[in-house]
Design a protein around this motif. Structure first.
Motif, PDB file in Angstrom:
ATOM      1  N   UNK A 553     -14.631  -7.792  69.633  1.00 63.25           N
ATOM      2  CA  UNK A 553     -16.059  -7.715  69.922  1.00 63.25           C
ATOM      3  C   UNK A 553     -16.335  -7.501  71.392  1.00 63.25           C
ATOM      4  N   UNK A 554     -17.616  -7.598  71.746  1.00 66.61           N
ATOM      5  CA  UNK A 554     -18.028  -7.331  73.122  1.00 66.61           C
ATOM      6  C   UNK A 554     -19.145  -8.269  73.560  1.00 66.61           C
ATOM      7  N   UNK A 555     -19.053  -9.530  73.170  1.00 69.66           N
ATOM      8  CA  UNK A 555     -20.005 -10.535  73.628  1.00 69.66           C
ATOM      9  C   UNK A 555     -19.355 -11.898  73.477  1.00 69.66           C
ATOM     10  N   UNK A 556     -19.934 -12.883  74.136  1.00 70.31           N
ATOM     11  CA  UNK A 556     -19.398 -14.232  73.996  1.00 70.31           C
ATOM     12  C   UNK A 556     -19.417 -14.687  72.540  1.00 70.31           C
ATOM     13  N   UNK A 557     -20.511 -14.427  71.859  1.00 67.72           N
ATOM     14  CA  UNK A 557     -20.633 -14.853  70.462  1.00 67.72           C
ATOM     15  C   UNK A 557     -19.584 -14.173  69.589  1.00 67.72           C
ATOM     16  N   UNK A 558     -19.413 -12.847  69.788  1.00 63.82           N
ATOM     17  CA  UNK A 558     -18.432 -12.123  68.985  1.00 63.82           C
ATOM     18  C   UNK A 558     -17.022 -12.630  69.258  1.00 63.82           C
ATOM     19  N   UNK A 559     -16.723 -12.908  70.524  1.00 61.91           N
ATOM     20  CA  UNK A 559     -15.389 -13.402  70.860  1.00 61.91           C
ATOM     21  C   UNK A 559     -15.120 -14.754  70.224  1.00 61.91           C
ATOM     22  N   UNK A 560     -16.115 -15.660  70.244  1.00 63.81           N
ATOM     23  CA  UNK A 560     -15.921 -16.978  69.643  1.00 63.81           C
ATOM     24  C   UNK A 560     -15.856 -16.857  68.125  1.00 63.81           C
ATOM     25  N   UNK A 561     -16.742 -16.053  67.539  1.00 66.44           N
ATOM     26  CA  UNK A 561     -16.748 -15.899  66.079  1.00 66.44           C
ATOM     27  C   UNK A 561     -15.438 -15.317  65.566  1.00 66.44           C
ATOM     28  N   UNK A 562     -14.799 -14.459  66.359  1.00 64.74           N
ATOM     29  CA  UNK A 562     -13.561 -13.807  65.914  1.00 64.74           C
ATOM     30  C   UNK A 562     -12.307 -14.442  66.457  1.00 64.74           C
ATOM     31  N   UNK A 563     -12.417 -15.673  66.987  1.00 62.62           N
ATOM     32  CA  UNK A 563     -11.277 -16.306  67.637  1.00 62.62           C
ATOM     33  C   UNK A 563     -10.268 -16.806  66.606  1.00 62.62           C
ATOM     34  N   UNK A 564      -8.999 -16.376  66.773  1.00 62.24           N
ATOM     35  CA  UNK A 564      -7.908 -16.811  65.914  1.00 62.24           C
ATOM     36  C   UNK A 564      -6.677 -17.042  66.785  1.00 62.24           C
TER      37      UNK A 564
END
Length: 740
Positions: A553-564
């Motif tokens: 992703x390309x935002x803080x929210x996307x990075x946290x939501x896709x964190x694995x």
């Protein structure tokens, strides 16, 4: 002898009078306008040039061979209807006798209304290229090829080089001239209009004052510029040496790249082109462009091969933000509105037609100093090479400020957390609710398109480096970027008396950027990490962390939501802040003892020797099944999860306590033998900021503890009653029954 000399003088005088009379007769009795057709045919045959003489021809013969043309046009024979040049008037005259000595002595040369229209077709051929070539026959070859006389063989002996023609021109004046150039293949157009050129006497080896002014324009991009140049020209053809002394160039430019702004520029210096040495120089360079002021020297070597650039440049203190804004450059939004206001530069220049390097760089920007090298290794691919050392860099100043949507989301979450914190006291309130407000911004963080084109090799060493309000020291960074794949080979440094190492890879080739990273943190105070981000720390201690994560992703929210990924941590010599677990556990023991605590514990924290565990990240939720803590008088184990999307926790803890071991223990909190080895259950739920304040006694778990204690008590009574009356096997079976 005296009479002979007198007679000889009379003879020469008579011959001179005859020549003057002949010249007078020729110029008055012979009209060149009667021979326009012959002149035009001669230009066609000898120069392959279509000359059209619309105006009169004026001329003189002696002592000046003069010529004046009016209303003439020039065209290629292939397109005689499309002239590439026309002029209103040209006038020049040459002394006759010096021509015999290979000397050209001319009076003023005047050219008025010259217009050049130069065009290249879609095949790249210019409308002027056939000029001077032999005319073509209908078959495509030169006319009269078979009739052309065979050139006589040149003698093989050494010949003296031809002596160059000596020039002596009183002045040159070009007025109201225009040049237009267009390329049909590329669609590019260039124009220079209103050209005015005046010179002083033109003599080789002498200083020739000149002045040139013009208006320039292009269409790709659309640009207009007004310029004026003054200088003293000096040339020596035998030495192949040409100079522009005391050059002054100034003007103004505007157009699409400047986005409605105007650039005022000025350049001064001494120019030299030494073609024998294949060197060109611009010495004592002074350059200004709006607010910018620069000094320097520039030299080009190997002009006959691949030119090499050398020199130096110094830019005085400059408000770079105002300068770039004045050029129409739209700077990205920055958190600090004063960023880029202080800029200075001193460097050496090195380059080629394809590259440019700033060597020995000394750059001062916003109170920071950087030294090293910055280079564009290839203009076509924009290959950027950076090797810099700096004293400090606060990157937060140059990053975008938080968007309004992000601020609103953060405010909503803070309000939710504030209400929960206010409700959470010393454990007497109900278990806090899990947070629901998102904690991260959806604002795009990465300039994806520029990153896909980036060709980068960078090393950076900084004494102090701050990003996301984390003050790092002795930072070393090495990064590569090529074809949309960016690799952070290493980022290491010191942080709050600890240290860290990070490596990462960003792939912006797909539509959704992919990110993976490996981190290692050693003995970093975790409370200072949280304080630097403006958060009240729920815990303190020395953090050791190892993590291997991926996201997209390309935002803080996307990075946290896709964190694995996975991580492991150890927190040494720490404490749970603003919480006294001992108080809560004593309360639980007192409840089981059916007693009331006589006092409350004044300590505002719960110390521990070690807190460790491992995490598994799954789409923004960090699960932990092996939490372990070593606290004086307590041992803790637990499992649960931290939802990073809302920064909330949900944990179940099991605590084994020894009771009140203080000098004056509370009777209600004393642990008797029945409680030894009992695991007391806690449930922690709520915003992460609460820390231990989010923990409460687990009522369901306490019921099981009470049942176990009741079973133990019955077992003791059975032991007393039965004594040795029954077999050991039966007693064990009865005790086990009451412990279920």
């Amino acid at each position: 002898m005296k009479a002979f000399g007198k007679i000889l003088g009379l003879i020469f005088l008579g011959l001179l009078l005859i020549i003057v009379a002949a010249g007078f007769a020729l110029t008055h009795l012979f009209d060149p306008n009667d021979y326009k057709d012959e002149i035009q045919q001669l230009a066609r045959d000898k120069a392959n040039l279509e000359l059209t003489l619309k105006g009169d021809i004026g001329w003189s013969l002696f002592p000046w061979l003069g010529l004046e043309l009016h209303q003439a046009t020039l065209a290629s024979p292939a397109t005689p209807e499309k002239p590439f040049a026309d002029l209103d008037m040209i006038g020049l005259s040459v002394r006759v006798l010096p021509l015999l000595r290979r000397e050209v002595q001319m009076s003023d040369i005047r050219v008025v209304g010259l217009n050049l229209d130069l065009q290249r077709d879609e095949k790249g051929k210019g409308n002027w290229e056939d000029i001077g070539r032999p005319p073509q026959s209908p078959e495509g070859g030169p006319e009269n090829r078979s009739a052309a006389p065979t050139a006589a063989p040149r003698p093989t002996g050494a010949e003296e080089p031809a002596r160059p023609i000596k020039l002596d021109i009183d002045s040159l004046t070009l007025s109201n001239a225009r040049i237009d150039y267009s390329d049909a293949k590329s669609g590019r157009q260039f124009s220079a209009e209103g050209i005015e050129l005046t010179t002083g006497a033109i003599r080789e080896g002498a200083s020739i004052p000149l002045k040139l002014s013009a208006f320039f324009g292009t269409n790709q991009p659309v640009m207009r510029a007004k310029t004026e140049l003054t200088a003293n020209l000096r040339f020596e053809r035998a030495l192949k040496r040409y100079q522009l002394e005391d050059l002054k160039l100034n003007g103004e430019a505007s157009g699409e790249p400047l986005k409605g702004k105007t650039l005022a520029f000025n350049a001064q210096g001494q120019l030299l082109a030494d073609l024998a040495a294949n060197v060109a120089e611009w010495n004592s360079l002074k350059l200004s462009a709006n607010e910018l002021r620069a000094l320097g020297d520039v030299k080009l070597r190997d002009l006959d091969k691949t030119p090499r650039l050398e020199g130096g440049l110094s830019i005085a203190k400059l408000d770079l933000r105002a300068f770039l804004t004045g050029l129409g450059v739209e700077l990205p939004p920055m958190s600090d509105a004063t960023a880029l206001q202080k800029f200075e530069l001193v460097t050496r220049l090195a380059g080629s037609p394809d590259s440019l390097a700033l060597e020995g760089l000394n750059l001062k920007l916003d109170g920071s100093t950087y030294t090293g090298r910055i280079a564009v290794a290839d203009f076509a691919s924009r290959a950027l090479r950076i090797q810099l050392k700096g004293d400090k860099l606060d990157l937060d100043r140059y990053l975008p400020p938080k968007s309004k949507a992000s601020q609103d989301a953060q405010s909503a979450r803070q309000a939710e957390v504030k209400g929960t914190v206010a409700a959470a006291s010393q454990g007497t309130t109900p278990l806090p609710n899990a947070p629901t407000q998102l904690a991260w911004s959806e604002t795009p963080m990465l300039p994806v398109d520029p990153l896909r084109k980036l060709d980068l090799e960078a090393t950076l060493d900084l004494g102090q480096f701050s990003v996301d309000k984390l003050p790092m020291e002795d930072v070393s960074l090495k990064a590569l970027g090529k074809g949309g794949l960016l690799t952070l080979e290493e980022l290491r440094g010191d942080l709050f008396d600890g240290n860290f190492t990070v490596s990462a890879q960003l792939d912006v080739r797909p539509a959704v950027p992919l990110l993976k990273a490996q981190k290692r943190v050693n003995r970093v105070p975790v409370e200072k990490l949280l304080q630097a981000r403006g958060q009240k720390p729920p815990v303190r201690g020395q953090l050791d962390l190892t993590a291997d994560i991926t996201t997209s992703g390309n935002s803080q929210k996307a990075w946290v939501d896709g964190l694995n990924g996975t991580a492991s941590f150890v927190l040494n010599d720490g404490a749970l802040l603003d919480a006294n677990l001992e108080q809560q556990l004593c309360q639980g023991i007192a409840t089981l003892n059916r007693k009331t605590l006589s006092s409350t514990r004044s300590s505002a924290e719960t110390p521990f020797r070690e807190l460790k565990g491992s995490l598994v990240f799954n789409n923004g939720v960090a699960s932990n099944q092996d939490l372990r803590a070593s606290i004086p008088g307590l041992s803790v184990k637990g499992d649960g999860a931290v939802d990073l999307r809302v920064l909330g926790l949900d944990y179940r803890l099991g605590v084994v306590i020894e009771g009140d071991k203080s000098d004056m223990p509370d009777p209600a909190c004393q642990v008797n033998e029945r409680y030894v080895g009992i695991e007391w259950p806690l449930r922690c739920r709520g915003p992460l900021e609460l820390g231990a304040k989010a923990c409460r006694l687990d009522k369901d778990g306490m019921g099981k503890v009470a049942a176990r204690l009741a079973g133990d008590k019955l077992s003791e009574k059975l032991e007393e009653k039965l004594g040795d009356k029954v077999s050991p096997e039966l007693k064990d079976a009865l005790k086990g029954l009451f412990k279920q």
